[in-house]
Motif scaffolding. Structure first.
Motif, PDB file in Angstrom:
ATOM      1  N   HIS A 132       0.835  -1.209   0.000  1.00 13.91           N
ATOM      2  CA  HIS A 132       0.000   0.000   0.000  1.00 13.91           C
ATOM      3  C   HIS A 132       0.865   1.252   0.000  1.00 13.91           C
ATOM      4  CE1 HIS A 132      -2.861   2.923   2.094  1.00 13.91           C
ATOM      5  NE2 HIS A 132      -3.463   2.618   0.955  1.00 13.91           N
ATOM      6  N   SER A 133       1.961   1.232   0.758  1.00 12.84           N
ATOM      7  CA  SER A 133       2.861   2.384   0.800  1.00 12.84           C
ATOM      8  C   SER A 133       3.465   2.656  -0.566  1.00 12.84           C
ATOM      9  CB  SER A 133       3.973   2.146   1.828  1.00 12.84           C
ATOM     10  OG  SER A 133       3.460   2.084   3.143  1.00 12.84           O
ATOM     11  N   VAL A 134       3.946   1.609  -1.225  1.00 11.81           N
ATOM     12  CA  VAL A 134       4.586   1.768  -2.528  1.00 11.81           C
ATOM     13  C   VAL A 134       3.596   2.294  -3.561  1.00 11.81           C
ATOM     14  CG1 VAL A 134       5.731   0.522  -4.409  1.00 11.81           C
ATOM     15  CG2 VAL A 134       6.319  -0.002  -2.035  1.00 11.81           C
ATOM     16  N   ARG A 135       2.350   1.864  -3.462  1.00 10.15           N
ATOM     17  CA  ARG A 135       1.345   2.262  -4.454  1.00 10.15           C
ATOM     18  C   ARG A 135       0.692   3.613  -4.151  1.00 10.15           C
ATOM     19  NH1 ARG A 135      -0.113  -2.220  -7.619  1.00 10.15           N
ATOM     20  NH2 ARG A 135       1.090  -4.068  -7.020  1.00 10.15           N
ATOM     21  N   SER A 136       0.973   4.168  -2.965  1.00 11.52           N
ATOM     22  CA  SER A 136       0.311   5.411  -2.561  1.00 11.52           C
ATOM     23  C   SER A 136       1.175   6.642  -2.714  1.00 11.52           C
ATOM     24  CB  SER A 136      -0.129   5.313  -1.094  1.00 11.52           C
ATOM     25  OG  SER A 136      -1.085   4.286  -0.914  1.00 11.52           O
ATOM     26  N   VAL A 137       2.473   6.459  -2.999  1.00 12.84           N
ATOM     27  CA  VAL A 137       3.379   7.596  -3.076  1.00 12.84           C
ATOM     28  C   VAL A 137       3.513   8.075  -4.521  1.00 12.84           C
ATOM     29  CG1 VAL A 137       5.477   6.209  -3.341  1.00 12.84           C
ATOM     30  CG2 VAL A 137       5.597   8.444  -2.214  1.00 12.84           C
ATOM     31  N   LYS A 138       3.701   9.368  -4.677  1.00 11.15           N
ATOM     32  CA  LYS A 138       3.862   9.958  -6.002  1.00 11.15           C
ATOM     33  C   LYS A 138       5.160   9.490  -6.665  1.00 11.15           C
ATOM     34  CE  LYS A 138       1.652  14.402  -4.840  1.00 11.15           C
ATOM     35  NZ  LYS A 138       1.905  15.862  -4.657  1.00 11.15           N
ATOM     36  N   PRO A 139       5.217   9.514  -7.990  1.00 12.06           N
ATOM     37  CA  PRO A 139       6.501   9.283  -8.659  1.00 12.06           C
ATOM     38  C   PRO A 139       7.547  10.259  -8.126  1.00 12.06           C
ATOM     39  CG  PRO A 139       4.723   9.247 -10.255  1.00 12.06           C
ATOM     40  CD  PRO A 139       4.114   9.696  -8.955  1.00 12.06           C
ATOM     41  N   GLY A 140       8.713   9.714  -7.788  1.00 16.14           N
ATOM     42  CA  GLY A 140       9.767  10.540  -7.233  1.00 16.14           C
ATOM     43  C   GLY A 140       9.648  10.781  -5.747  1.00 16.14           C
ATOM     44  N   GLY A 141       8.636  10.183  -5.110  1.00 16.50           N
ATOM     45  CA  GLY A 141       8.408  10.391  -3.691  1.00 16.50           C
ATOM     46  C   GLY A 141       9.305   9.539  -2.809  1.00 16.50           C
ATOM     47  N   THR A 142       9.121   9.686  -1.512  1.00 12.08           N
ATOM     48  CA  THR A 142       9.983   9.028  -0.529  1.00 12.08           C
ATOM     49  C   THR A 142       9.175   8.146   0.403  1.00 12.08           C
ATOM     50  OG1 THR A 142      11.577  10.860  -0.542  1.00 12.08           O
ATOM     51  CG2 THR A 142      11.598   9.408   1.380  1.00 12.08           C
ATOM     52  N   ILE A 143       9.676   6.951   0.657  1.00 14.15           N
ATOM     53  CA  ILE A 143       9.136   6.090   1.708  1.00 14.15           C
ATOM     54  C   ILE A 143      10.200   6.006   2.798  1.00 14.15           C
ATOM     55  CG2 ILE A 143       8.214   3.829   2.327  1.00 14.15           C
ATOM     56  CD1 ILE A 143       7.528   3.427  -0.633  1.00 14.15           C
ATOM     57  N   ALA A 144       9.897   6.579   3.957  1.00 16.27           N
ATOM     58  CA  ALA A 144      10.815   6.551   5.085  1.00 16.27           C
ATOM     59  C   ALA A 144      10.415   5.386   5.983  1.00 16.27           C
ATOM     60  CB  ALA A 144      10.773   7.869   5.850  1.00 16.27           C
ATOM     61  N   VAL A 145      11.362   4.480   6.248  1.00 19.53           N
ATOM     62  CA  VAL A 145      11.081   3.238   6.965  1.00 19.53           C
ATOM     63  C   VAL A 145      11.841   3.224   8.284  1.00 19.53           C
ATOM     64  CG1 VAL A 145      11.110   0.722   6.843  1.00 19.53           C
ATOM     65  CG2 VAL A 145      10.885   2.067   4.742  1.00 19.53           C
ATOM     66  N   CYS A 146      11.109   2.984   9.374  1.00 18.63           N
ATOM     67  CA  CYS A 146      11.778   2.937  10.680  1.00 18.63           C
ATOM     68  C   CYS A 146      11.491   1.644  11.432  1.00 18.63           C
ATOM     69  CB  CYS A 146      11.372   4.126  11.537  1.00 18.63           C
ATOM     70  SG  CYS A 146       9.673   4.060  12.126  1.00 18.63           S
ATOM     71  N   GLY A 147      10.753   0.735  10.820  1.00 19.81           N
ATOM     72  CA  GLY A 147      10.443  -0.502  11.521  1.00 19.81           C
ATOM     73  C   GLY A 147       9.576  -1.408  10.688  1.00 19.81           C
ATOM     74  N   ALA A 148       9.299  -2.586  11.257  1.00 16.47           N
ATOM     75  CA  ALA A 148       8.465  -3.581  10.570  1.00 16.47           C
ATOM     76  C   ALA A 148       7.760  -4.409  11.634  1.00 16.47           C
ATOM     77  CB  ALA A 148       9.303  -4.447   9.656  1.00 16.47           C
ATOM     78  N   THR A 149       6.830  -3.782  12.344  1.00 17.56           N
ATOM     79  CA  THR A 149       6.190  -4.454  13.471  1.00 17.56           C
ATOM     80  C   THR A 149       5.349  -5.647  13.040  1.00 17.56           C
ATOM     81  OG1 THR A 149       4.360  -2.860  13.385  1.00 17.56           O
ATOM     82  CG2 THR A 149       6.158  -2.382  14.899  1.00 17.56           C
ATOM     83  N   SER A 150       4.918  -5.694  11.770  1.00 19.01           N
ATOM     84  CA  SER A 150       4.135  -6.833  11.281  1.00 19.01           C
ATOM     85  C   SER A 150       4.995  -7.844  10.537  1.00 19.01           C
ATOM     86  CB  SER A 150       3.002  -6.344  10.372  1.00 19.01           C
ATOM     87  OG  SER A 150       3.521  -5.781   9.172  1.00 19.01           O
ATOM     88  N   GLY A 151       6.312  -7.633  10.533  1.00 19.15           N
ATOM     89  CA  GLY A 151       7.215  -8.522   9.823  1.00 19.15           C
ATOM     90  C   GLY A 151       7.780  -7.875   8.581  1.00 19.15           C
ATOM     91  N   ASP A 152       8.821  -8.485   8.037  1.00 14.52           N
ATOM     92  CA  ASP A 152       9.470  -7.954   6.841  1.00 14.52           C
ATOM     93  C   ASP A 152       8.535  -8.078   5.645  1.00 14.52           C
ATOM     94  OD1 ASP A 152      11.409  -6.827   5.295  1.00 14.52           O
ATOM     95  OD2 ASP A 152      12.931  -8.341   5.691  1.00 14.52           O
ATOM     96  N   ALA A 153       8.674  -7.149   4.706  1.00 11.61           N
ATOM     97  CA  ALA A 153       7.819  -7.160   3.523  1.00 11.61           C
ATOM     98  C   ALA A 153       8.113  -8.399   2.673  1.00 11.61           C
ATOM     99  CB  ALA A 153       8.042  -5.904   2.702  1.00 11.61           C
ATOM    100  N   PRO A 154       7.070  -9.119   2.197  1.00 13.09           N
ATOM    101  CA  PRO A 154       7.301 -10.332   1.408  1.00 13.09           C
ATOM    102  C   PRO A 154       7.830 -10.047   0.019  1.00 13.09           C
ATOM    103  CG  PRO A 154       4.969  -9.820   1.500  1.00 13.09           C
ATOM    104  CD  PRO A 154       5.647  -8.860   2.431  1.00 13.09           C
ATOM    105  N   GLY A 155       7.501  -8.885  -0.526  1.00 12.61           N
ATOM    106  CA  GLY A 155       7.966  -8.508  -1.861  1.00 12.61           C
ATOM    107  C   GLY A 155       8.321  -7.036  -1.863  1.00 12.61           C
ATOM    108  N   ALA A 156       9.452  -6.684  -2.447  1.00  7.74           N
ATOM    109  CA  ALA A 156       9.925  -5.303  -2.399  1.00  7.74           C
ATOM    110  C   ALA A 156       9.242  -4.398  -3.414  1.00  7.74           C
ATOM    111  CB  ALA A 156      11.435  -5.265  -2.615  1.00  7.74           C
TER     112      ALA A 156
END
Length: 319
Positions: A227-251
């Motif tokens: 959802h994060s990857v699909r919600s950000v504008k082209p050229g936008g930033t995803i700042a990650v500080c944790g993974a409380t639900s586990g690591d992402a299955p696909g990048a």
């Protein structure tokens, strides 16, 4: 002194690994200061430590807690910056960076000793409880929003997992800075709370955002990454500080490179950023959101609430 400490490692039941009891008083050492703790706050880092993440059996017992505010030896009111070894002050230039409670005893105690350079003046406008909330979650949120994502008034941000310490801080700080904040949560009550704290929109996880955002504050991981990857504008930033639900299955690498997204990891922040955050709070109506307060003797109850995910904002421990 009375302290809350990891007495054992328990991956499946971390709160059961906590004990509250007497521990030796801190030992005076050169270039370090002993702070009388007036308030400390809990973080998921405390639960991870009890599970054995970043903490080994041979390091036990270890006093938990990375954040505190209290009284310095000279009588001044201070905020503790919990990162030790980032610049060598008090430990030497070759020591790797750690947080309090990883190598050195933490702040869930009547006293904590830290490098003297890690002490910042507490603004008189902030209570000890409010100041004790700034060091990890609020500092991380501040760095994610304004240093890493470099957001400016009028821009937009998606905050995943409203209710946690970092997410709550990002909502409050973002709204105060003139950002359009969208927050997500599975809980209807937490979505309502996010709106009350300043979010413009509050959605169920995975719901389509009103418009793609300039940046995403991501601390949930597996459950929200796509959802994060699909919600950000082209050229936008995803700042990650944790993974409380586990690591992402696909990048989602195809979308990342095609949209030229920036994915940036964030761990805590600098003393300078903590000073700026404290000044921002002191000069505005922004205050850390405190969910509940427990006595040090009842620290296990506070950690249990954190483990349940029932809180909105920070849980404070007062010796």
């Amino acid at each position: 002194m009375l302290a809350a400490y990891a007495a054992r490692i328990s991956p499946d039941s971390p709160v059961d690994a906590l004990e509250v009891g007497q521990r030796p008083d801190p030992v005076e050492r050169e270039n370090w200061s002993v702070v009388q703790v007036r308030a400390a706050s809990l973080n998921h880092h405390d639960l991870w430590s009890l599970k054995g993440v970043g903490l080994r059996e041979d390091q036990l017992p270890m006093i938990l807690g990375t954040d505190a505010a209290g009284i310095a030896p000279d009588g001044s009111e201070v905020i503790v910056h919990g990162v030790v070894g980032a610049d060598g002050h008090g430990v030497g230039p070759r020591e790797r960076r750690t947080l309090l409670s990883e190598k050195y005893d933490g702040a869930l105690a009547e006293y904590v000793t830290v490098p003297t350079a890690n002490l910042l003046p507490k603004p008189p406008e902030l209570t000890f409880a409010e100041a004790a909330c700034l060091g990890t979650a609020w500092l991380t949120a501040y760095r994610m929003l304004f240093t890493v994502a470099d957001l400016k008034p009028g821009q937009s941000v998606l905050v995943q997992g409203a209710g946690g310490g970092v997410a709550t801080a990002a909502i409050v700080l973002g709204a105060a800075a003139g950002l359009e904040v969208t927050a997500t949560s599975r809980s209807g009550a937490k979505r309502e709370r996010a709106l009350a704290l300043g979010a413009r929109h509050a959605l169920e996880p995975g719901a389509r955002v009103p418009a793609r955002v300039d940046a995403v504050i991501e601390s949930v991981g597996q459950a929200t990454w796509s959802h994060s990857v699909r919600s950000v504008k082209p050229g936008g930033t995803i700042a990650v500080c944790g993974a409380t639900s586990g690591d992402a299955p696909g990048a989602e690498l195809t979308r990342v490179f095609f949209q030229e997204l920036t994915v940036r990891g964030v761990t805590m922040g600098t003393r300078e950023e903590l000073a700026a955050l404290a000044a921002f709070c002191a000069r505005s109506d922004v205050r850390p959101v405190i969910d509940s307060t427990f006595a040090l003797a009842d620290a296990a109850a506070g950690l249990a609430r954190l483990a349940e995910g029932a809180q909105v904002g920070k849980i404070v421990i007062e010796p």
